[in-house]
Write an enzyme that holds these catalytic residues in place. Sequence first.
Site, PDB file in Angstrom:
ATOM      1  N   GLY A  66       0.803  -1.224   0.000  1.00 16.15           N
ATOM      2  CA  GLY A  66       0.000   0.000   0.000  1.00 16.15           C
ATOM      3  C   GLY A  66       0.831   1.268   0.000  1.00 16.15           C
ATOM      4  N   GLU A 114       4.093  -6.194   7.012  1.00 17.11           N
ATOM      5  CA  GLU A 114       4.135  -7.611   7.355  1.00 17.11           C
ATOM      6  C   GLU A 114       5.496  -8.125   7.797  1.00 17.11           C
ATOM      7  OE1 GLU A 114       0.962  -9.661   4.616  1.00 17.11           O
ATOM      8  OE2 GLU A 114       1.713  -7.861   3.653  1.00 17.11           O
TER       9      GLU A 114
HETATM   10 MO1  MOS Z   1      -1.857  -8.973   3.375  1.00 17.10          MO
HETATM   11  S1  MOS Z   1      -2.125 -10.753   4.423  1.00 17.10           S
HETATM   12  O1  MOS Z   1      -0.933  -9.616   2.094  1.00 17.10           O
HETATM   13  O2  MOS Z   1      -3.412  -8.624   2.814  1.00 17.10           O
END
Ligand code: MOS
Length: 750
Positions: free
Chosen positions: A521, A717
Amino acid sequence: MSTVTDYTADTAIGQPLDRVDGRPKVTGGARYTAETALPGLTHAVLVGARVPSGRITTIDTGEAEAADGVLAVLTHANLPKIAAQPPLVPSLAGAAAPGETFFPMQDDTVHYAGQHVAVVIADTYERALYAAHLVKISYAESESVTVLDQARDQAYEPEAIFGGFVPGRVERGDVRAGLEKAEIQLEATYTFAANHHNAIETSATTAQWDGDQLTLHDATQGVTATQHTVAALLGIPHSKIRVIGHYVGGSFGGKAMVWHHSALAALAARHVGRPVRLALTREQMFTSCGHREEQEQQITLGADHDGRLTALRHHKLSPTSHFDHWAEPSLGVAERMYACDNYEGVYRLIRANTMTPTFMRCPGEATGLFALECAMDELAERLSRDPLDLRLRNFAEVDPSTGNPWSSHGLKECYQRGAERFGWERRAHPPVRDGNWMIGLGMAASAYPVYPPSNPQRARARVYADGTAVVQAAVSDFGTGVTTAMTQVAAEALGLPVEQVRFEGGDTDLPNVAAAVGSSGAGMISAAVHSAAIALRDQLIAQALADPGSPLHGAAPDAVILRGGRMVLRDRPDSGESYAEMLRRNFQPDAEASGAWSPPGRDAPYGMLTFGAQFAEVAVDPGLGLVRVRRMTGAFAPGRVLNAKTARSQLMGGMLWGLSQALLEASVMEARTGRWANASLGEYLVPVNADAPEVEVELVEVTDSVVNPLGVKGVGEIGQAGAAAAIANAVHHATGRRIRQLPITIESLL
Ligand code: MOS
């Protein structure tokens, strides 16, 4: 017109700005999807199948239909058929992104427990919920498989997984030869419980028709993904659907794909001729939005006496649904972590009576790096080498999967600075005790891919004559802080104070961007926002230069910079004027420009990974089987940091997800009934503040000119990648016990 690059005086990017949407969120002013109030609103409640496999023999809806306030009950008998089932494609692709290639209520088949079999629509939520319990369904149940242990012998090797994006088998060099020449061989099997996302906001969609125009309020990671998916399912042009999602209360991948309830809400609203709100219950969240699958991973390492890897074999076995070959791509990052010429990675699947698994935060890396990084710890132990030293010995100078250079790296610095900050040198001393607690230290490498979206990302910027600016793109902020970060990106490019800039997203009427998944994003949206804001700034400077009324009239374009919210001459900071002054003088209410960014292709000749290093200190009470994580240190090199505070929060959050994966989270499948046995927040354990240790984040700077214009590699992540391995390795250091099963439970330590 030349590009003005000297706007450092107004550097907004990187500042630890508070979330611009923080106040509405904590004061209740933020309106979430299920709070959308519409005149004539009705409420839909889903009924789930009670068996994991078989057929519906009868559905009796009479009593439900007769209940107070009920407007309709939809089942496979009266729900209109979907127009077409779009293929399963990850939502990053900018196309329809259904969560699975099965759509319920098309016939009497039941593939998994909880599968939607009826929708009850009533004038209030309570009446719909009550009537949902009155729907009487009988089933002819057939044999089911819901856990690996029931069907190991039925495993097959798929051609591709993950929506077709990842091959089922990857081979490089000769893994057999590599193992044969190895002086040390190590083989270990790691098992993982299934996990569910459990965002605090349960998924919801509110649907409203106006003639043939549909408006959906949807809790989603990508409004455009919802728009395209529902359009395909209903067989209407996507231009007829507007999707709005201003606030999303967490997702973690559970709202990355578009699940059935969004289209069912639209179908229900069309059926009753009134707006419909459909909100899932917590229990339904376990069978409606995918999950991280149960899995088993086998690692075989070959190494020479110096610890150099000669072979890596990585096999994964996991259950998928009856209709999709889905596995989270656990092998991808592990394949690229170390220099190793001989590699073999294979996915094997078994057909199971569950829904199709899906993305869940750090999808694949969280489990794949657990296996690899625990195996590396075991190898270090066998060689009596420091685990960090072993990793440096196998450092990958180039991307081992392709031989391409890395777009940027920083892994060695992460190892070094993380180790320093954590105090890794103390690991050399024998483990200590603190009363009943045995103390241990562990570490692991961390990495996460940079996924470029597959289509151009667009944004729009507007400056008003009152001096404020608004910048827009159809991005969903599901708690990532993207709204705040984009405010900063736009402010810096426009040379305006952040207070004068507002970012708007969450609406398909705004310029198109892909769903924010895979930590992409910030990188992709900042590229679009930057491009739009630069275009607007350059347009306004050009206007000033040509405007006889402007103090900048006739100046050379490259003599102009932005300073203190004004266009000024580089060598005369008190000269010039603001955008607003110029617009007002010319009776212009505003000025606007658009910008777009075309991402590098997936075949760009670079390895694009974000790197990091994880360290953990644990205390284990061997008598009680308790593990307490006392400290975690993560060092990461995520490229350009757009907001120091929200980036650090994201990384800390990811690390705590790693702790959670290591010690708490397990979705328990009750194989006898084929149902998730702990489908509630009471019984599915997630960490609370009291579980959180001291978490330190060290940011290592790397410059990346390949991934996107601002060099943003993403922070969403990677905090989780390797964290659970660092904890398990610390548990081993403390106790000498190798736990190869997540979560690490009391029983496994006793
Ligand atoms: Mo994230 S789990 O790649 O939307």
